[in-house]
Design a protein around this motif. Structure first.
Motif, PDB file in Angstrom:
ATOM      1  N   VAL A  92       1.989   2.397  -2.440  1.00 34.45           N
ATOM      2  CA  VAL A  92       2.563   1.446  -1.298  1.00 34.45           C
ATOM      3  C   VAL A  92       3.241   0.514  -2.258  1.00 34.45           C
ATOM      4  CG1 VAL A  92       1.905  -0.479   0.176  1.00 34.45           C
ATOM      5  CG2 VAL A  92       0.510   1.694  -0.064  1.00 34.45           C
ATOM      6  N   TYR A  93       4.504   0.441  -1.761  1.00 33.51           N
ATOM      7  CA  TYR A  93       5.735  -0.294  -2.331  1.00 33.51           C
ATOM      8  C   TYR A  93       5.533  -1.731  -1.397  1.00 33.51           C
ATOM      9  CZ  TYR A  93       7.189   3.339  -5.267  1.00 33.51           C
ATOM     10  OH  TYR A  93       7.153   4.592  -5.820  1.00 33.51           O
ATOM     11  N   ALA A  94       5.142  -2.519  -2.033  1.00 36.79           N
ATOM     12  CA  ALA A  94       4.700  -3.976  -1.035  1.00 36.79           C
ATOM     13  C   ALA A  94       5.428  -5.328  -1.848  1.00 36.79           C
ATOM     14  CB  ALA A  94       3.538  -4.136  -0.944  1.00 36.79           C
ATOM     15  N   ASP A  95       5.971  -6.245  -1.030  1.00 39.24           N
ATOM     16  CA  ASP A  95       6.218  -7.495  -1.402  1.00 39.24           C
ATOM     17  C   ASP A  95       5.218  -8.452  -0.730  1.00 39.24           C
ATOM     18  OD1 ASP A  95       7.211 -10.076  -1.642  1.00 39.24           O
ATOM     19  OD2 ASP A  95       9.372  -9.599  -1.393  1.00 39.24           O
ATOM     20  N   ARG A  96       4.185  -9.111  -1.399  1.00 39.39           N
ATOM     21  CA  ARG A  96       3.297  -9.696  -0.614  1.00 39.39           C
ATOM     22  C   ARG A  96       3.659 -10.840   0.359  1.00 39.39           C
ATOM     23  NH1 ARG A  96      -2.497  -8.979  -2.043  1.00 39.39           N
ATOM     24  NH2 ARG A  96      -2.476  -6.966  -2.703  1.00 39.39           N
ATOM     25  N   LYS A 115       4.165  -3.429  -6.771  1.00 36.71           N
ATOM     26  CA  LYS A 115       4.683  -4.799  -6.262  1.00 36.71           C
ATOM     27  C   LYS A 115       6.403  -4.794  -6.563  1.00 36.71           C
ATOM     28  CE  LYS A 115       0.524  -7.134  -6.990  1.00 36.71           C
ATOM     29  NZ  LYS A 115      -0.166  -8.238  -7.300  1.00 36.71           N
ATOM     30  N   ILE A 116       6.913  -5.239  -5.415  1.00 31.40           N
ATOM     31  CA  ILE A 116       8.534  -5.333  -5.399  1.00 31.40           C
ATOM     32  C   ILE A 116       8.619  -6.453  -5.128  1.00 31.40           C
ATOM     33  CG2 ILE A 116       9.118  -2.763  -5.307  1.00 31.40           C
ATOM     34  CD1 ILE A 116       9.668  -3.348  -2.409  1.00 31.40           C
ATOM     35  N   ASP A 117       9.952  -7.171  -5.397  1.00 28.17           N
ATOM     36  CA  ASP A 117      10.451  -8.450  -5.018  1.00 28.17           C
ATOM     37  C   ASP A 117      11.606  -8.362  -4.100  1.00 28.17           C
ATOM     38  OD1 ASP A 117      11.493 -11.052  -4.695  1.00 28.17           O
ATOM     39  OD2 ASP A 117      10.936 -11.733  -6.601  1.00 28.17           O
ATOM     40  N   SER A 156       6.043 -10.457   2.356  1.00 25.68           N
ATOM     41  CA  SER A 156       6.598  -9.694   3.732  1.00 25.68           C
ATOM     42  C   SER A 156       5.161  -9.441   4.523  1.00 25.68           C
ATOM     43  CB  SER A 156       6.883  -8.170   3.313  1.00 25.68           C
ATOM     44  OG  SER A 156       7.076  -7.401   4.233  1.00 25.68           O
ATOM     45  N   GLN A 157       5.289  -9.814   5.696  1.00 27.63           N
ATOM     46  CA  GLN A 157       4.150  -9.667   6.508  1.00 27.63           C
ATOM     47  C   GLN A 157       3.778  -8.163   6.858  1.00 27.63           C
ATOM     48  OE1 GLN A 157       3.802  -8.287   9.859  1.00 27.63           O
ATOM     49  NE2 GLN A 157       1.678  -8.549   9.884  1.00 27.63           N
ATOM     50  N   PRO A 158       4.702  -7.241   7.083  1.00 25.66           N
ATOM     51  CA  PRO A 158       4.469  -6.066   7.132  1.00 25.66           C
ATOM     52  C   PRO A 158       3.912  -5.164   5.874  1.00 25.66           C
ATOM     53  CG  PRO A 158       6.547  -6.447   8.027  1.00 25.66           C
ATOM     54  CD  PRO A 158       6.272  -7.537   7.402  1.00 25.66           C
ATOM     55  N   SER A 159       4.309  -5.633   4.841  1.00 27.75           N
ATOM     56  CA  SER A 159       3.776  -5.181   3.586  1.00 27.75           C
ATOM     57  C   SER A 159       2.269  -5.748   3.291  1.00 27.75           C
ATOM     58  CB  SER A 159       4.422  -5.905   2.304  1.00 27.75           C
ATOM     59  OG  SER A 159       5.720  -5.196   2.103  1.00 27.75           O
ATOM     60  N   ARG A 160       2.128  -6.849   3.803  1.00 28.96           N
ATOM     61  CA  ARG A 160       0.575  -7.425   3.787  1.00 28.96           C
ATOM     62  C   ARG A 160      -0.302  -6.759   4.615  1.00 28.96           C
ATOM     63  NH1 ARG A 160       2.984 -12.353   3.758  1.00 28.96           N
ATOM     64  NH2 ARG A 160       2.303 -12.836   5.832  1.00 28.96           N
ATOM     65  N   ALA A 161       0.336  -6.458   5.721  1.00 32.64           N
ATOM     66  CA  ALA A 161      -0.377  -5.547   6.797  1.00 32.64           C
ATOM     67  C   ALA A 161      -0.801  -4.103   6.288  1.00 32.64           C
ATOM     68  CB  ALA A 161       0.458  -5.311   8.257  1.00 32.64           C
ATOM     69  N   ILE A 162       0.023  -3.602   5.611  1.00 38.87           N
ATOM     70  CA  ILE A 162      -0.222  -2.026   5.251  1.00 38.87           C
ATOM     71  C   ILE A 162      -1.314  -2.142   3.963  1.00 38.87           C
ATOM     72  CG2 ILE A 162       0.582  -0.199   3.718  1.00 38.87           C
ATOM     73  CD1 ILE A 162       1.514  -0.415   6.947  1.00 38.87           C
TER      74      ILE A 162
END
Length: 50
Positions: A5-9, A32-34, A11-17
Motif C-alpha cells: 500500500v503506497y500511502a501518504d498519511r 510511505k510516499i510524500d 491523504s485521507q484516501p490513503s489513511r482510509a485504506i
C-alpha cells in the motif's frame, strides 16, 4: 506475497485504506510516499511504456 500500500498519511484516501486493512486483518506493507514532494511522479512509479 504481501499487499503493498503506497500511502501518504496526509491523504485521507490513503489513511482510509490503511485503516481498512488493519481493521480487516489484511497483511500489508505500507510504503510511505510524500505526495507534496511529487514522489508519486518519479520514474519508479511509472508503468510499462506503450
Amino acid at each position: 506475497m504481501k499487499l503493498k500500500v503506497y500511502a501518504d498519511r496526509m491523504s485521507q484516501p490513503s489513511r482510509a485504506i490503511v485503516i481498512f486493512c488493519k481493521l480487516n486483518g489484511i497483511d500489508f506493507e505500507e510504503v510511505k510516499i510524500d505526495l507534496a514532494k511529487g514522489q508519486h511522479r518519479s520514474p519508479e512509479f511509472k508503468g510499462p511504456s506503450s
